[in-house]
Design an enzyme around this catalytic site. Structure first.
Site, PDB file in Angstrom:
ATOM      1  N   GLY A 230       0.825  -1.218   0.000  1.00 43.19           N
ATOM      2  CA  GLY A 230       0.000   0.000   0.000  1.00 43.19           C
ATOM      3  C   GLY A 230       0.850   1.256   0.000  1.00 43.19           C
ATOM      4  N   ALA A 231       1.904   1.262  -0.821  1.00 44.33           N
ATOM      5  CA  ALA A 231       2.884   2.347  -0.723  1.00 44.33           C
ATOM      6  C   ALA A 231       2.820   3.353  -1.874  1.00 44.33           C
ATOM      7  CB  ALA A 231       4.286   1.759  -0.610  1.00 44.33           C
TER       8      ALA A 231
ATOM      9  N   ARG B  79       0.964   5.867  -1.895  1.00 47.30           N
ATOM     10  CA  ARG B  79       0.755   7.205  -1.320  1.00 47.30           C
ATOM     11  C   ARG B  79       0.881   7.121   0.211  1.00 47.30           C
ATOM     12  NH1 ARG B  79      -5.872   7.387  -2.047  1.00 47.30           N
ATOM     13  NH2 ARG B  79      -6.278   6.735   0.101  1.00 47.30           N
TER      14      ARG B  79
ATOM     15  N   TYR C  78     -12.385  -1.029  12.344  1.00 45.83           N
ATOM     16  CA  TYR C  78     -10.987  -0.619  12.181  1.00 45.83           C
ATOM     17  C   TYR C  78     -10.188  -0.945  13.451  1.00 45.83           C
ATOM     18  CZ  TYR C  78      -7.120   2.601  10.996  1.00 45.83           C
ATOM     19  OH  TYR C  78      -5.886   3.156  10.723  1.00 45.83           O
TER      20      TYR C  78
ATOM     21  N   ALA D  39     -10.856  -3.174  15.739  1.00 48.88           N
ATOM     22  CA  ALA D  39     -10.713  -4.630  15.889  1.00 48.88           C
ATOM     23  C   ALA D  39      -9.596  -5.148  14.971  1.00 48.88           C
ATOM     24  CB  ALA D  39     -12.032  -5.323  15.572  1.00 48.88           C
TER      25      ALA D  39
ATOM     26  N   LYS E 208      -6.998  -3.470  13.866  1.00 49.25           N
ATOM     27  CA  LYS E 208      -5.682  -2.984  14.308  1.00 49.25           C
ATOM     28  C   LYS E 208      -5.256  -3.653  15.612  1.00 49.25           C
ATOM     29  CE  LYS E 208      -4.963  -0.236  10.832  1.00 49.25           C
ATOM     30  NZ  LYS E 208      -3.878  -0.530   9.878  1.00 49.25           N
TER      31      LYS E 208
ATOM     32  N   ILE F 205      -2.219  11.058  11.648  1.00 54.15           N
ATOM     33  CA  ILE F 205      -1.189  11.379  10.649  1.00 54.15           C
ATOM     34  C   ILE F 205      -1.871  11.991   9.419  1.00 54.15           C
ATOM     35  CG2 ILE F 205       0.760  10.470   9.304  1.00 54.15           C
ATOM     36  CD1 ILE F 205       1.059  10.014  12.372  1.00 54.15           C
TER      37      ILE F 205
HETATM   38  P1  NAI Z   1      -3.864   5.958   2.613  1.00 56.43           P
HETATM   39  O1  NAI Z   1      -5.298   5.644   2.414  1.00 56.43           O
HETATM   40  O2  NAI Z   1      -3.361   7.321   2.283  1.00 56.43           O
HETATM   41  O3  NAI Z   1      -2.943   4.888   1.836  1.00 56.43           O
HETATM   42  C1  NAI Z   1      -3.212   3.518   1.901  1.00 56.43           C
HETATM   43  C2  NAI Z   1      -2.703   2.851   0.642  1.00 56.43           C
HETATM   44  O4  NAI Z   1      -3.027   1.450   0.736  1.00 56.43           O
HETATM   45  C3  NAI Z   1      -3.387   3.369  -0.645  1.00 56.43           C
HETATM   46  O5  NAI Z   1      -2.410   3.646  -1.613  1.00 56.43           O
HETATM   47  C4  NAI Z   1      -4.297   2.214  -1.061  1.00 56.43           C
HETATM   48  O6  NAI Z   1      -4.498   2.124  -2.459  1.00 56.43           O
HETATM   49  C5  NAI Z   1      -3.514   1.022  -0.531  1.00 56.43           C
HETATM   50  N1  NAI Z   1      -4.360  -0.164  -0.356  1.00 56.43           N
HETATM   51  C6  NAI Z   1      -5.629  -0.223   0.120  1.00 56.43           C
HETATM   52  N2  NAI Z   1      -6.082  -1.486   0.088  1.00 56.43           N
HETATM   53  C7  NAI Z   1      -5.079  -2.248  -0.416  1.00 56.43           C
HETATM   54  C8  NAI Z   1      -4.941  -3.626  -0.694  1.00 56.43           C
HETATM   55  N3  NAI Z   1      -5.949  -4.476  -0.464  1.00 56.43           N
HETATM   56  N4  NAI Z   1      -3.788  -4.079  -1.210  1.00 56.43           N
HETATM   57  C9  NAI Z   1      -2.768  -3.219  -1.469  1.00 56.43           C
HETATM   58  N5  NAI Z   1      -2.836  -1.897  -1.226  1.00 56.43           N
HETATM   59  C10 NAI Z   1      -3.974  -1.420  -0.712  1.00 56.43           C
HETATM   60  O7  NAI Z   1      -3.562   5.583   4.144  1.00 56.43           O
HETATM   61  P2  NAI Z   1      -2.405   6.050   5.151  1.00 56.43           P
HETATM   62  O8  NAI Z   1      -2.949   7.110   6.001  1.00 56.43           O
HETATM   63  O9  NAI Z   1      -1.147   6.249   4.421  1.00 56.43           O
HETATM   64  O10 NAI Z   1      -2.328   4.738   6.071  1.00 56.43           O
HETATM   65  C11 NAI Z   1      -1.353   3.722   5.891  1.00 56.43           C
HETATM   66  C12 NAI Z   1      -1.513   2.734   7.029  1.00 56.43           C
HETATM   67  O11 NAI Z   1      -1.357   3.404   8.282  1.00 56.43           O
HETATM   68  C13 NAI Z   1      -2.893   2.066   7.080  1.00 56.43           C
HETATM   69  O12 NAI Z   1      -2.759   0.729   7.489  1.00 56.43           O
HETATM   70  C14 NAI Z   1      -3.612   2.867   8.149  1.00 56.43           C
HETATM   71  O13 NAI Z   1      -4.643   2.131   8.767  1.00 56.43           O
HETATM   72  C15 NAI Z   1      -2.464   3.157   9.105  1.00 56.43           C
HETATM   73  N6  NAI Z   1      -2.721   4.300   9.971  1.00 56.43           N
HETATM   74  C16 NAI Z   1      -2.926   5.555   9.462  1.00 56.43           C
HETATM   75  C17 NAI Z   1      -3.170   6.620  10.311  1.00 56.43           C
HETATM   76  C18 NAI Z   1      -3.388   8.007   9.827  1.00 56.43           C
HETATM   77  O14 NAI Z   1      -3.673   8.878  10.663  1.00 56.43           O
HETATM   78  N7  NAI Z   1      -3.263   8.299   8.548  1.00 56.43           N
HETATM   79  C19 NAI Z   1      -3.225   6.424  11.773  1.00 56.43           C
HETATM   80  C20 NAI Z   1      -2.995   5.071  12.195  1.00 56.43           C
HETATM   81  C21 NAI Z   1      -2.748   4.060  11.320  1.00 56.43           C
END
Ligand code: NAI
Length: 248
Positions: free
Chosen positions: A13-14, A16, A156, A158, A160, A189
């Protein structure tokens, strides 16, 4: 000092957000970087070109981390080009927030499958590689919500919290082979995921955070560098919160 010279990392999921920031920091620290996401478009390829320009090997794969067979295929494809994989960052995640009374079965299943089952899928696929190497660092992107819970995010939270149980179990199972497994628990974040939040909630959160600011993807990436590199070689089974003190 480059902390990841000679290492190779996979980050799910990198394309973005936090995953992208981790890929960037990893490349800055000398790691070869493999990124995955649901699709690989021109923007992703541009990102790969930027990483390659830093002097490392980088490649993007379209792969759905929630699908077991996709993960098996992905690891086999990666091995054709990258003989060794030192770090796996299970970062892919989604939200489908709602109060329980309005949450559908689909909302529950989607979040549990993408956030939690994906971690099983990827860890299971990588374990044979890391067992053979007798080293590796697995980093699971949990959340402070997985520790504390949050109204409107039961699915979410559950998922995490489940990641934390999984992390500790894998640390216990694979520690004797020098394979470490830790979780990061980010707070609030600034990414596209949190951009959906209403302004009042955002302002209130900032007020409640001791460091009085939202976190940046690079704040999380710095901790991912630490957990991926040898500075953390005696750290396993831990959850590191990156939340500006939101959770004390
Ligand atoms: P985001 O939504 O900006 O990026 C997530 C990326 O994962 C996207 O590029 C998306 O296309 C990809 N993705 C989604 N489903 C996928 C799948 N089945 N297979 C492969 N890629 C997939 O999210 P963000 O904010 O960068 O979050 C990244 C991680 O950090 C997530 O696990 C999120 O739950 C966790 N997180 C984020 C927080 C925040 O405040 N932004 C806080 C705590 C945790």
């Amino acid at each position: 000092m480059k902390l990841l010279e000679g290492k190779t990392a996979i980050i799910t999921g990198a394309a973005r957000g936090i995953g992208r920031a981790i890929a960037t920091k990893y490349a800055e620290h000398g790691a070869n970087v493999i990124i995955t996401d649901l699709a690989v478009n021109d923007e992703t390829q541009q990102f790969i070109a930027e990483l390659t320009a830093m002097g490392v090997k980088a490649k993007a794969f379209a792969s759905n981390a929630a699908v077991f067979n996709d993960c098996e295929t992905l690891i086999n494809d990666i091995l054709l080009e990258f003989p060794q994989i030192d770090i796996l960052v299970n970062n892919a995640g989604i939200t489908r927030d709602n109060l329980l009374m309005r949450m559908t079965e689909q909302d529950w299943d989607a979040v549990l499958t993408v956030n939690l089952k994906s971690v099983f899928n990827m860890t299971k696929a990588i374990q044979k590689v890391m067992l053979k190497q007798r080293f590796g660092s697995i980093i699971n992107m949990s959340s402070v919500v997985g520790i504390e819970g949050n109204a409107g995010q039961s699915n979410y939270a559950a998922s995490k919290a489940g990641m934390i149980g999984f992390t500790k179990s894998i640390a216990a199972e694979l520690g004797s082979r020098s394979i470490r497994c830790n979780a990061i628990a980010p707070g609030f974040i600034e990414t596209e995921m949190t951009a959906k939040l209403p302004n009042e909630i955002r302002e209130q959160w900032i007020k409640d955070i001791p460091l009085k600011r939202v976190g940046l993807p690079s704040d999380v990436a710095d901790v991912a560098v630490f957990l991926g590199c040898d500075l953390s070689s005696y750290v396993t089974g831990q959850v590191v919160s990156v939340c500006g003190g939101m959770q004390l």
